[in-house]
Design a protein around this motif. Structure first.
Motif, PDB file in Angstrom:
ATOM      1  N   GLY A  76      28.546   2.072  -6.493  1.00  0.00           N
ATOM      2  CA  GLY A  76      27.424   2.863  -6.019  1.00  0.00           C
ATOM      3  C   GLY A  76      26.422   2.004  -5.259  1.00  0.00           C
ATOM      4  N   GLU A  77      25.174   2.083  -5.680  1.00  0.00           N
ATOM      5  CA  GLU A  77      24.099   1.354  -5.000  1.00  0.00           C
ATOM      6  C   GLU A  77      23.900  -0.062  -5.526  1.00  0.00           C
ATOM      7  N   LEU A  78      24.550  -0.409  -6.625  1.00  0.00           N
ATOM      8  CA  LEU A  78      24.277  -1.697  -7.259  1.00  0.00           C
ATOM      9  C   LEU A  78      24.930  -2.859  -6.530  1.00  0.00           C
ATOM     10  N   CYS A  79      24.161  -3.942  -6.409  1.00  0.00           N
ATOM     11  CA  CYS A  79      24.713  -5.211  -5.937  1.00  0.00           C
ATOM     12  C   CYS A  79      25.290  -5.922  -7.155  1.00  0.00           C
ATOM     13  N   THR A  80      26.128  -6.918  -6.906  1.00  0.00           N
ATOM     14  CA  THR A  80      26.739  -7.631  -8.012  1.00  0.00           C
ATOM     15  C   THR A  80      25.932  -8.872  -8.380  1.00  0.00           C
ATOM     16  N   LEU A  81      26.131  -9.312  -9.609  1.00  0.00           N
ATOM     17  CA  LEU A  81      25.509 -10.544 -10.061  1.00  0.00           C
ATOM     18  C   LEU A  81      26.019 -11.718  -9.228  1.00  0.00           C
ATOM     19  N   SER A  82      27.293 -11.701  -8.851  1.00  0.00           N
ATOM     20  CA  SER A  82      27.827 -12.798  -8.037  1.00  0.00           C
ATOM     21  C   SER A  82      27.164 -12.846  -6.659  1.00  0.00           C
TER      22      SER A  82
ATOM     23  N   SER B 144       0.843  -1.197   0.000  1.00  0.00           N
ATOM     24  CA  SER B 144       0.000   0.000   0.000  1.00  0.00           C
ATOM     25  C   SER B 144       0.878   1.246   0.000  1.00  0.00           C
ATOM     26  N   GLN B 145       0.272   2.388  -0.089  1.00  0.00           N
ATOM     27  CA  GLN B 145       1.025   3.649  -0.098  1.00  0.00           C
ATOM     28  C   GLN B 145       1.913   3.771   1.137  1.00  0.00           C
ATOM     29  N   ASP B 146       1.423   3.335   2.297  1.00  0.00           N
ATOM     30  CA  ASP B 146       2.186   3.457   3.540  1.00  0.00           C
ATOM     31  C   ASP B 146       3.235   2.355   3.695  1.00  0.00           C
ATOM     32  N   ASP B 147       3.087   1.281   2.931  1.00  0.00           N
ATOM     33  CA  ASP B 147       3.935   0.104   3.105  1.00  0.00           C
ATOM     34  C   ASP B 147       4.376  -0.427   1.746  1.00  0.00           C
ATOM     35  N   LYS B 148       4.814   0.472   0.864  1.00  0.00           N
ATOM     36  CA  LYS B 148       5.182   0.108  -0.501  1.00  0.00           C
ATOM     37  C   LYS B 148       6.583  -0.501  -0.544  1.00  0.00           C
ATOM     38  N   VAL B 149       6.733  -1.540  -1.378  1.00  0.00           N
ATOM     39  CA  VAL B 149       8.017  -2.208  -1.543  1.00  0.00           C
ATOM     40  C   VAL B 149       8.268  -2.463  -3.021  1.00  0.00           C
ATOM     41  N   CYS B 150       9.528  -2.692  -3.356  1.00  0.00           N
ATOM     42  CA  CYS B 150       9.928  -3.066  -4.713  1.00  0.00           C
ATOM     43  C   CYS B 150      10.531  -4.462  -4.643  1.00  0.00           C
ATOM     44  N   LEU B 151      10.032  -5.378  -5.474  1.00  0.00           N
ATOM     45  CA  LEU B 151      10.434  -6.778  -5.409  1.00  0.00           C
ATOM     46  C   LEU B 151      11.588  -7.132  -6.345  1.00  0.00           C
ATOM     47  N   THR B 152      12.313  -6.152  -6.797  1.00  0.00           N
ATOM     48  CA  THR B 152      13.518  -6.410  -7.596  1.00  0.00           C
ATOM     49  C   THR B 152      14.593  -5.398  -7.220  1.00  0.00           C
ATOM     50  N   MET B 153      15.836  -5.837  -7.340  1.00  0.00           N
ATOM     51  CA  MET B 153      16.955  -4.916  -7.134  1.00  0.00           C
ATOM     52  C   MET B 153      17.693  -4.681  -8.447  1.00  0.00           C
ATOM     53  N   ASN B 154      17.081  -5.083  -9.575  1.00  0.00           N
ATOM     54  CA  ASN B 154      17.666  -4.814 -10.891  1.00  0.00           C
ATOM     55  C   ASN B 154      17.995  -3.340 -11.024  1.00  0.00           C
ATOM     56  N   PRO B 155      19.065  -3.002 -11.683  1.00  0.00           N
ATOM     57  CA  PRO B 155      20.075  -3.828 -12.360  1.00  0.00           C
ATOM     58  C   PRO B 155      21.157  -4.289 -11.386  1.00  0.00           C
ATOM     59  N   TYR B 156      21.921  -5.302 -11.820  1.00  0.00           N
ATOM     60  CA  TYR B 156      23.041  -5.837 -11.054  1.00  0.00           C
ATOM     61  C   TYR B 156      24.346  -5.533 -11.778  1.00  0.00           C
ATOM     62  N   HIS B 157      25.367  -5.252 -10.996  1.00  0.00           N
ATOM     63  CA  HIS B 157      26.696  -4.965 -11.540  1.00  0.00           C
ATOM     64  C   HIS B 157      27.370  -6.284 -11.916  1.00  0.00           C
ATOM     65  N   VAL B 158      27.882  -6.363 -13.123  1.00  0.00           N
ATOM     66  CA  VAL B 158      28.614  -7.552 -13.559  1.00  0.00           C
ATOM     67  C   VAL B 158      30.092  -7.247 -13.363  1.00  0.00           C
ATOM     68  N   GLY B 159      30.641  -7.792 -12.325  1.00  0.00           N
ATOM     69  CA  GLY B 159      32.033  -7.549 -11.978  1.00  0.00           C
ATOM     70  C   GLY B 159      32.269  -7.984 -10.551  1.00  0.00           C
TER      71      GLY B 159
END
Length: 162
Positions: free
Chosen positions: A48-54, A28-43
């Motif tokens: 920055g904020e990106l997690c890696t594919l590994s 909901s508006q008060d409890d909104k979430v995103c179910l992906t962290m795309n994109p992922y850093h390949v390396g």
């Protein structure tokens, strides 16, 4: 790297951000979430904020462990569509059940899951991204995000995690 497991039609004219909002935003508006962290850093190291594919592959491998009930993982993602609090409760329950199984088999599935997840989120199921900075300089909050669904999709696709 960005990957999407399309479950609806997507035309070339569709806007990526609108697609993410439509397909991966939940709660909901008060409890909104995103179910992906795309994109992922390949390396080897995040930028920055990106997690890696590994890191994502390590999470998927940890989720594949015998003591982690797959049905509980799917239920967790389903609960996330109602909001962060419900998914967090399911995550805590999944860890409790797996820990009881671990104790019987002298395994470390819960520790491995938490280690892999914490490497991406900092602490637990969710990561709170920094606010978006609008042109006027005001920071707008972004919803909490999790890599759990992305890792589950990799498992569903049968990606080799060896």
């Amino acid at each position: 790297l960005v990957f999407l497991s399309l479950k609806s039609s997507l035309s070339p004219s569709d806007n990526y951000e609108e697609f993410i909002d439509h397909s991966f935003m939940a709660g909901s508006q008060d409890d909104k979430v995103c179910l992906t962290m795309n994109p992922y850093h390949v390396g080897s190291s995040p930028t920055g904020e990106l997690c890696t594919l590994s890191q994502l592959l390590a999470l998927a491998k940890a989720m594949r462990r015998e003591n982690l009930p797959f049905s509980g993982q799917r239920q967790l993602v389903s609960r996330a569509y109602t909001g962060k609090a419900a998914a967090t409760r399911d995550y805590d329950r999944l860890c409790l059940v797996a820990k009881q199984r671990d104790e019987k088999k002298d395994a470390h599935a819960v520790e491995d899951l938490k280690t892999a997840l914490n490497a991406m989120t900092g602490d637990g199921l969710w990561k709170q991204p920094p606010p978006m900075v609008a042109k006027g300089g005001s920071g707008q909050p972004r919803p909490s995000t999790t890599p759990f669904y992305d890792a589950l999709e990799l498992l569903h696709l049968g990606i080799d995690l060896a």
